[in-house]
Design a protein around this motif. Sequence first.
Motif, short mmCIF file in Angstrom:
data_model
loop_
_atom_site.label_atom_id
_atom_site.label_comp_id
_atom_site.label_asym_id
_atom_site.label_seq_id
_atom_site.Cartn_x
_atom_site.Cartn_y
_atom_site.Cartn_z
N PHE A 263 0.85 -1.18 0.00
CA PHE A 263 0.00 0.00 0.00
C PHE A 263 0.89 1.24 0.00
CE2 PHE A 263 -2.60 3.24 2.20
CZ PHE A 263 -3.68 3.28 1.32
N ALA A 264 0.62 2.19 -0.91
CA ALA A 264 1.57 3.28 -1.15
C ALA A 264 1.05 4.66 -0.79
CB ALA A 264 1.99 3.26 -2.62
N SER A 265 -0.22 4.82 -0.43
CA SER A 265 -0.69 6.15 -0.05
C SER A 265 0.11 6.67 1.13
CB SER A 265 -2.18 6.12 0.30
OG SER A 265 -2.95 5.87 -0.86
N PRO A 266 0.54 7.93 1.11
CA PRO A 266 1.51 8.44 2.09
C PRO A 266 1.11 8.27 3.55
CG PRO A 266 1.27 9.98 0.28
CD PRO A 266 0.23 8.93 0.07
N SER A 267 -0.16 8.35 3.87
CA SER A 267 -0.58 8.30 5.27
C SER A 267 -0.62 6.89 5.84
CB SER A 267 -1.96 8.94 5.41
OG SER A 267 -2.88 8.28 4.55
#
Length: 576
Positions: A443-447
């Motif tokens: 999973f790559a979304s920053p948060s």
Amino acid sequence: MLLLFLAYLGGVLTILSPCILPVLPFVFARSDQPFRRSGLPLLAGMVVTFALIASLATVGGGWAVRANQVGRIAALVLFGFFGLTLLFSSLADRFSRPLVQFGNRISKNSDPTSPLLNSFVLGIGTGLLWAPCAGPILGLILTGAALGGASTHTVLLLLAYAAGAATSLTVALLAGGRVFAAMKRSLGAEEWIRRILGVGVLAAVVAVAFGLDRGVLTRLSLTSTGGLEQRLVDRFHPANAPKRVTRNETVEVSDSSLTMLPSLSGATAWINSPPLTPESLRGKVVLVDFWTYSCINCLRTLPYLKAWNEKYKDSGLIILGVHTPEFPFEKDESNVRKAVHDLGVTYPVVMDNDYSIWRNFHNEYWPAHYFIDATGKIRFHHFGEGNYDESEKWIRELLEEANHKPLPGSATNVAASGAEAPPDTDEVKSPETYVGYERAQNFASPSGLNQDDPQLYRLPASLQLNQWGFTGKWNDGGQIATSLVAGASISYCFHARDLHLVLGSMKIGAPIRFRVTIDDKAPGLDHGMDTDAEGYGIIMENRLYQLVRQQTKVTDRTFRIEFLAPGAQAYAFTFG
């Protein structure tokens, strides 16, 4: 015995879990009182509540979870009031007066100032806040109970876990009591300490109410023991979870560890047939197929199973589909009956929602095929896709044995299409990817993933191969991610001819439109069965959707699906 020790140790380690931190002020707030009359009843209330909730979870599933959420709200109200009594002694006096009067009524000989009942009630509230902080070891216990049913062994494991947690909390309570006593002797600041504890309790109430106990604290704490617990579980009790097997992971075994066809009891429902038993199947050659209708690997075996059923049923072959669900919607009988009808399955299908038949076979895989001769003996089994010629050879061998004569004809030619078509294995470089946080990877979304709580997500500047992420507001659960606003999307950088996604709607009977793009363009000729050339499609039911089938050269591509209304639910990506 080893699991009992691990359960106890997991309970001991629970006190170091990040989400326990907001609960500790509730415990330490009683540490200046006699342990036997205050601390012990509080711990007893905690353990009783936790064990009850955990036990309900093994038999009640989602109902128990919802009940605990209501209990958490009640506990927050209770502790908010308790924090105020620590801040304001006059409020504490007014609050304790009815308890004292009640104590006098129920026992003439009791100490009118005894805090037993008060502490026990506070312990119940603390238990309601503490129960969701379980780690991987308790997860192992509850998963085993969910698959195997409630048992004496499960009860013992739960008691061991609760005893471990009580042990560590007892140490903390006793140590805290000594620290506070020393502070009082040196500073004479009892009222000051009470007020600090009151502030701590109220701050903890706010933290729990806003989910900080599971979000911010988890990311900030350096004392999380989840990894340690998981390593203990993996070291002493290796994972035996169900898993899908692809064409590249085919396993063949001709010397089965099972001798005879085991019991078929424990079924939830039978489709296309009355209930069958090993005795009623004696004299027939049986092919048992473990499958679930959203599993792409299972779907790609169906054309062969259906062809063998038509070709050999008059010669004594019975194919039995054991539908063992992976996702919650696959437990719904109406969903399974519709899938069986839509997929053209006419042979008997048994719903195995409780994994009873799965356990009887000691099975671990979807798809899995077991070949049983006319005497009821399991002669071969095979896991995964492929090897169809060998499987048909086994069927013919067992039928010729049973009928005492050779079979005419030869191997069956199958031309599958759509999602059932064979994968382009040379080009599949993307793994099956779960969207729920329990098994999510890359999973790559920053948060990062915010577990079980709504969050506004964005994509990174770019996605590398096999990375994925959310855009917009989502609630990511253990198995399911739910879109909360129109325009929420998922992006994935993949390399494969086909891309599938298991989708559903949060509200039954509420269709949700979506649009797919590939490298920010309409898919055109590369659209899947469930999308058009412009990329539009609609979620009508819970199932696997084929969203991309590339006709052009297969390269790294960036897929995006945007949901045009809230309430879409995503489960897992698969590729072919």
